[in-house]
Design a protein around this motif. Structure first.
Motif, PDB file in Angstrom:
ATOM      1  N   THR A 288      10.426 -26.060  -1.329  1.00  0.00           N
ATOM      2  CA  THR A 288      10.958 -27.410  -1.154  1.00  0.00           C
ATOM      3  C   THR A 288       9.845 -28.446  -1.237  1.00  0.00           C
ATOM      4  O   THR A 288       9.982 -29.495  -1.897  1.00  0.00           O
ATOM      5  N   THR A 289       8.716 -28.150  -0.606  1.00  0.00           N
ATOM      6  CA  THR A 289       7.590 -29.089  -0.600  1.00  0.00           C
ATOM      7  C   THR A 289       6.987 -29.228  -1.992  1.00  0.00           C
ATOM      8  O   THR A 289       6.588 -30.326  -2.400  1.00  0.00           O
ATOM      9  N   PRO A 323       5.877 -29.737  10.809  1.00  0.00           N
ATOM     10  CA  PRO A 323       7.342 -29.782  10.803  1.00  0.00           C
ATOM     11  C   PRO A 323       7.929 -29.260   9.501  1.00  0.00           C
ATOM     12  O   PRO A 323       7.402 -29.508   8.411  1.00  0.00           O
ATOM     13  N   ALA A 324       9.014 -28.515   9.627  1.00  0.00           N
ATOM     14  CA  ALA A 324       9.719 -28.006   8.451  1.00  0.00           C
ATOM     15  C   ALA A 324      10.422 -29.154   7.730  1.00  0.00           C
ATOM     16  O   ALA A 324      10.700 -30.205   8.321  1.00  0.00           O
ATOM     17  N   PRO A 325      10.712 -28.988   6.448  1.00  0.00           N
ATOM     18  CA  PRO A 325      11.496 -30.010   5.742  1.00  0.00           C
ATOM     19  C   PRO A 325      12.827 -30.272   6.437  1.00  0.00           C
ATOM     20  O   PRO A 325      13.473 -29.347   6.936  1.00  0.00           O
ATOM     21  N   THR A 326      13.202 -31.513   6.484  1.00  0.00           N
ATOM     22  CA  THR A 326      14.475 -31.884   7.104  1.00  0.00           C
ATOM     23  C   THR A 326      15.633 -31.556   6.163  1.00  0.00           C
ATOM     24  O   THR A 326      15.426 -31.321   4.959  1.00  0.00           O
ATOM     25  N   GLU A 328      17.586 -33.612   4.950  1.00  0.00           N
ATOM     26  CA  GLU A 328      17.516 -34.636   3.903  1.00  0.00           C
ATOM     27  C   GLU A 328      16.493 -34.249   2.839  1.00  0.00           C
ATOM     28  O   GLU A 328      16.729 -34.464   1.634  1.00  0.00           O
ATOM     29  N   ASP A 329      15.362 -33.677   3.270  1.00  0.00           N
ATOM     30  CA  ASP A 329      14.359 -33.218   2.317  1.00  0.00           C
ATOM     31  C   ASP A 329      14.924 -32.113   1.426  1.00  0.00           C
ATOM     32  O   ASP A 329      14.694 -32.094   0.202  1.00  0.00           O
ATOM     33  N   VAL A 330      15.646 -31.183   2.046  1.00  0.00           N
ATOM     34  CA  VAL A 330      16.225 -30.077   1.278  1.00  0.00           C
ATOM     35  C   VAL A 330      17.215 -30.612   0.253  1.00  0.00           C
ATOM     36  O   VAL A 330      17.242 -30.171  -0.911  1.00  0.00           O
ATOM     37  N   GLY A 331      18.042 -31.581   0.664  1.00  0.00           N
ATOM     38  CA  GLY A 331      18.989 -32.177  -0.275  1.00  0.00           C
ATOM     39  C   GLY A 331      18.292 -32.913  -1.406  1.00  0.00           C
ATOM     40  O   GLY A 331      18.699 -32.810  -2.575  1.00  0.00           O
ATOM     41  N   ALA A 332      17.229 -33.646  -1.076  1.00  0.00           N
ATOM     42  CA  ALA A 332      16.479 -34.359  -2.112  1.00  0.00           C
ATOM     43  C   ALA A 332      15.818 -33.385  -3.083  1.00  0.00           C
ATOM     44  O   ALA A 332      15.764 -33.634  -4.299  1.00  0.00           O
ATOM     45  N   ALA A 333      15.318 -32.252  -2.557  1.00  0.00           N
ATOM     46  CA  ALA A 333      14.694 -31.255  -3.426  1.00  0.00           C
ATOM     47  C   ALA A 333      15.720 -30.639  -4.370  1.00  0.00           C
ATOM     48  O   ALA A 333      15.434 -30.398  -5.559  1.00  0.00           O
ATOM     49  N   ALA A 334      16.930 -30.380  -3.869  1.00  0.00           N
ATOM     50  CA  ALA A 334      17.983 -29.819  -4.725  1.00  0.00           C
ATOM     51  C   ALA A 334      18.342 -30.795  -5.847  1.00  0.00           C
ATOM     52  O   ALA A 334      18.513 -30.397  -7.007  1.00  0.00           O
ATOM     53  N   ALA A 335      18.448 -32.078  -5.505  1.00  0.00           N
ATOM     54  CA  ALA A 335      18.776 -33.076  -6.521  1.00  0.00           C
ATOM     55  C   ALA A 335      17.670 -33.186  -7.554  1.00  0.00           C
ATOM     56  O   ALA A 335      17.942 -33.279  -8.772  1.00  0.00           O
ATOM     57  N   ARG A 336      16.413 -33.154  -7.084  1.00  0.00           N
ATOM     58  CA  ARG A 336      15.290 -33.240  -8.029  1.00  0.00           C
ATOM     59  C   ARG A 336      15.247 -32.000  -8.915  1.00  0.00           C
ATOM     60  O   ARG A 336      14.951 -32.103 -10.111  1.00  0.00           O
ATOM     61  N   TRP A 337      15.518 -30.821  -8.352  1.00  0.00           N
ATOM     62  CA  TRP A 337      15.512 -29.610  -9.169  1.00  0.00           C
ATOM     63  C   TRP A 337      16.579 -29.674 -10.263  1.00  0.00           C
ATOM     64  O   TRP A 337      16.335 -29.257 -11.406  1.00  0.00           O
ATOM     65  N   ASN A 338      17.756 -30.212  -9.934  1.00  0.00           N
ATOM     66  CA  ASN A 338      18.793 -30.382 -10.952  1.00  0.00           C
ATOM     67  C   ASN A 338      18.315 -31.319 -12.050  1.00  0.00           C
ATOM     68  O   ASN A 338      18.573 -31.097 -13.248  1.00  0.00           O
ATOM     69  N   GLU A 339      17.601 -32.363 -11.653  1.00  0.00           N
ATOM     70  CA  GLU A 339      17.068 -33.296 -12.646  1.00  0.00           C
ATOM     71  C   GLU A 339      16.012 -32.615 -13.516  1.00  0.00           C
ATOM     72  O   GLU A 339      15.950 -32.822 -14.730  1.00  0.00           O
TER      73      GLU A 339
END
Length: 416
Positions: A288-289, A323-326, A328-339
């Motif tokens: 995710t990071t 701190p682990a990804p929140t 919201e971070d996980v959701g943003a990473a999924a959206a970026r991966w789709n992009e």
């Protein structure tokens, strides 16, 4: 099985055994109720608080019993400065998930933070009950990690007392020792401790902390800084002690230590499940990071531009202090991966070879960051690492710390 495979297998097994043997890693979570600190008769010039290593304490330990590595330092101080110094030891679980004899069942991270909480309470009580007393700290192994986190916060102005109340802190076998750290972190070449606050430092100026240098750094990879306490914190390590002198290029060893520190290890079946879950979580957090920070996408282009290498991402993901990804971070990473996948799919011939080269270079760097793990010559340094970790008292490594604490007491009395 060929020779190379045999070598790798033996190295991996040795590394796993050494992690368990020296019992070090990281800490974040809460602990138990604090006990009252024994003070008296009267208030001393210097109060020394000690935190023992793994398996050397318990929640019901006698706070005045001069045992273990830390007791071997503090007891001579009392004898050399009678009436000037009082001491107590922080009672805590000193455990490593049930894997170490004498230690409690709590995971290492719980144990270390319990020690830190107890230390904060003890310091707060001493400062309130004895406003003219200065405080010193001695920490060994996981006790050094708790003491180090205390020194870091005090030095940054966020601790339970101000830096003017701390005379000096000595750490031994400290798992957060920075790679190549000098004896006084932040002061390369310094061998004489800074004076205690409010003193001339006349006695301390005659003390030399000249313990032999140690290669590598702590297995927990914390690289702590001490702010206003810089020059009053000594970080002493025996070369070849895996706790504080781990190989430079052994990132996965540090990842393994961080994961083991959070695990329930007293039952083999439970340990397998716990370790697997922690490892999978670390991989997800690292990925995710990487997506959020190291992959750039836009304008029909995708690039892997790492802000931190794969080894660093894995170490951070396994470190419970970060701190682990929140969600919201996980959701943003999924959206970026789709992009990213959509962009690559639209121009695979132009983008895939470039990305393959960039990721191949990153993999090569990850291999280089772990080169010491498959180097038998490196591991020869650690053939007797358990003896080195346990031998600070018999090797004379404590002598300069004893002299330092005695000098601090005399300087404090002389200033009054």
């Amino acid at each position: 099985m060929n020779t190379s495979t045999n070598t790798r297998a033996r190295t991996a097994a040795a590394a796993a055994a050494l992690i368990a043997a020296v019992s070090v890693a990281t800490a974040t979570v809460g602990g138990g109720e604090a006990s009252a600190v024994p003070i008296g008769p009267g208030c001393p010039a210097l109060y020394v608080l000690g935190i023992q290593g793994t398996g050397q304490s318990s929640p019901t330990a006698d706070p005045l019993a001069d045992t273990g590595v830390v007791g071997a330092l503090i007891a001579p101080v009392l004898n050399a400065a009678p009436g000037l110094v009082q001491r107590s030891y922080i009672p805590y679980g000193a455990g490593f998930g049930g894997a170490v004899p004498g230690g409690g069942l709590d995971p290492y991270v719980v144990s270390v933070t319990d020690a830190r909480n107890q230390l904060d309470a003890a310091v707060t009580q001493i400062a309130a009950d004895c406003p003219n007393t200065l405080i010193a700290g001695i920490g060994y192994s996981q006790g050094a990690q708790a003491m180090s986190s205390f020194a870091r916060d005090v030095g940054a102005g966020t601790g339970p007392v101000g830096p003017e109340r701390i005379a000096g802190i000595a750490l031994y076998a400290h798992a957060d020792r920075a790679i190549g750290s000098p004896i006084f972190p932040g002061r390369p070449g310094q061998t004489v401790p800074d004076p205690a606050p409010g003193t001339t430092g006349a006695a301390v100026s005659a003390v030399q902390i000249t313990n032999p240098p140690a290669a590598g750094g702590g297995i927990a990879d914390g690289a702590t800084e001490y702010g206003e306490l810089t020059g009053r914190v000594a970080d002493i390590c025996t070369d070849g002690d895996l706790a504080c002198s781990a190989p430079d290029r052994a990132a996965l060893l540090r990842v393994g230590a961080e994961i083991a520190a959070q695990a329930d290890l007293h039952n083999p079946l439970a340990a397998i499940g716990t370790l697997n879950a922690l490892f999978q979580a670390a991989l997800r957090e690292a990925w995710t990071t990487v997506i959020l920070n190291d992959l750039q996408v836009g304008g029909g282009n995708v690039d892997y531009v790492p802000q931190l290498g794969l080894a660093g991402r894995l170490i951070d993901a396994a470190d419970p202090r970060i701190p682990a990804p929140t969600p919201e971070d996980v959701g943003a990473a999924a959206a970026r991966w789709n992009e990213i996948t959509a962009t690559v799919a639209s121009n695979p011939i132009g983008l895939l070879p470039k990305l393959a080269g960039q990721l191949g270079a990153a993999w090569g760097q990850l291999v280089a960051d772990n080169a010491d793990l498959v180097n038998p010559a490196i591991w020869l340094r650690y053939a007797d690492t358990v003896a080195r970790h346990n031998g600070y008292a018999i090797s004379g490594q404590l002598n300069s710390g004893i002299a330092w604490m005695v000098a601090l007491a005399h300087d404090i009395v002389g200033s009054r």
